[in-house]
Design an enzyme around this catalytic site. Structure first.
Site, PDB file in Angstrom:
ATOM      1  N   CYS A   1      -4.463  -4.848   5.013  1.00 14.32           N
ATOM      2  CA  CYS A   1      -3.340  -5.780   5.073  1.00 14.32           C
ATOM      3  C   CYS A   1      -2.272  -5.239   6.021  1.00 14.32           C
ATOM      4  CB  CYS A   1      -2.770  -5.954   3.674  1.00 14.32           C
ATOM      5  SG  CYS A   1      -1.358  -7.058   3.584  1.00 14.32           S
ATOM      6  N   PRO A   2      -1.755  -6.048   6.903  1.00 15.16           N
ATOM      7  CA  PRO A   2      -1.842  -7.494   6.994  1.00 15.16           C
ATOM      8  C   PRO A   2      -2.846  -7.985   8.030  1.00 15.16           C
ATOM      9  CG  PRO A   2      -0.055  -6.789   8.387  1.00 15.16           C
ATOM     10  CD  PRO A   2      -0.671  -5.538   7.772  1.00 15.16           C
TER      11      PRO A   2
END
Length: 190
Positions: free
Chosen positions: A16-17
């Site tokens: 992430c992201p």
């Protein structure tokens, strides 16, 4: 299960992201109604993609696990289904959070990362409820005020802050940029 897709996106090995960042970019190349398969290994990507799809109007169709790979399926929204990507507007930075914690201000830090991420380092005293479990666990936060939501980068915490606000929670803040830049005290689960 056989799913017909128009595009396959390889996001394996990304945290992430980045699966969301790559998905957003690739989604722009699809025609409305087309389906994309996003292959990822980040366990948090399921909750991230569900939340992102919900916030933009795209349709999260489901996820299939094949070994270590998660295959997520999203359908691109038609123009009348799309909505501008929402962002939680009440934001604090890491320095502000640290000052509040150092000043013994009554703050509840909600960490929405996956348990493995949390185990390797988290804000002392924080509560861990992964984004994907948040809706089933709202009750655990019912008596909490001054809620500061954190994740690795600020993306999952943004989605979580939006969900909490929609459910009627007051004084919810998204902490940015997140644990990847946290320099304050850290606890680890041994």
């Amino acid at each position: 299960m056989e799913v017909t897709v128009n595009r396959v996106l390889d996001a394996k090995g990304l945290a992430c992201p980045m699966p969301i960042v790559k998905t957003k970019k690739e989604m722009n190349t699809l025609e409305p109604g087309e389906v994309m398969e996003i292959q990822a290994t980040d366990k948090g990507s399921t909750a991230d993609l569900k939340a992102w799809a919900s916030s933009t109007g795209h349709q999260y169709l489901g996820t299939v696990e094949e070994g270590e790979t998660l295959k997520h399926y999203l359908r691109k929204a038609r123009s009348e289904e799309e909505k501008p990507e929402a962002k939680h507007t009440d934001v604090v930075n890491l320095d502000e959070l640290l000052k509040k914690l150092d000043g013994n201000e009554k703050v509840t830090v909600l960490d929405v990362r996956e348990p493995a991420e949390y185990a390797f380092g988290h804000v002392p005293g924080s509560v861990n409820i992964p984004l994907g479990e948040l809706e089933e666990r709202f009750e655990e936060l019912k008596n909490v005020d001054n809620l500061h939501v954190i994740c690795r980068t600020g993306s999952r915490s943004d989605f979580a802050a939006q969900k909490l606000t929609e459910k009627g929670f007051k004084n919810v803040k998204n902490v940015v940029p997140g644990m990847k830049d946290w320099t304050g005290p850290t606890d680890k689960n041994q």
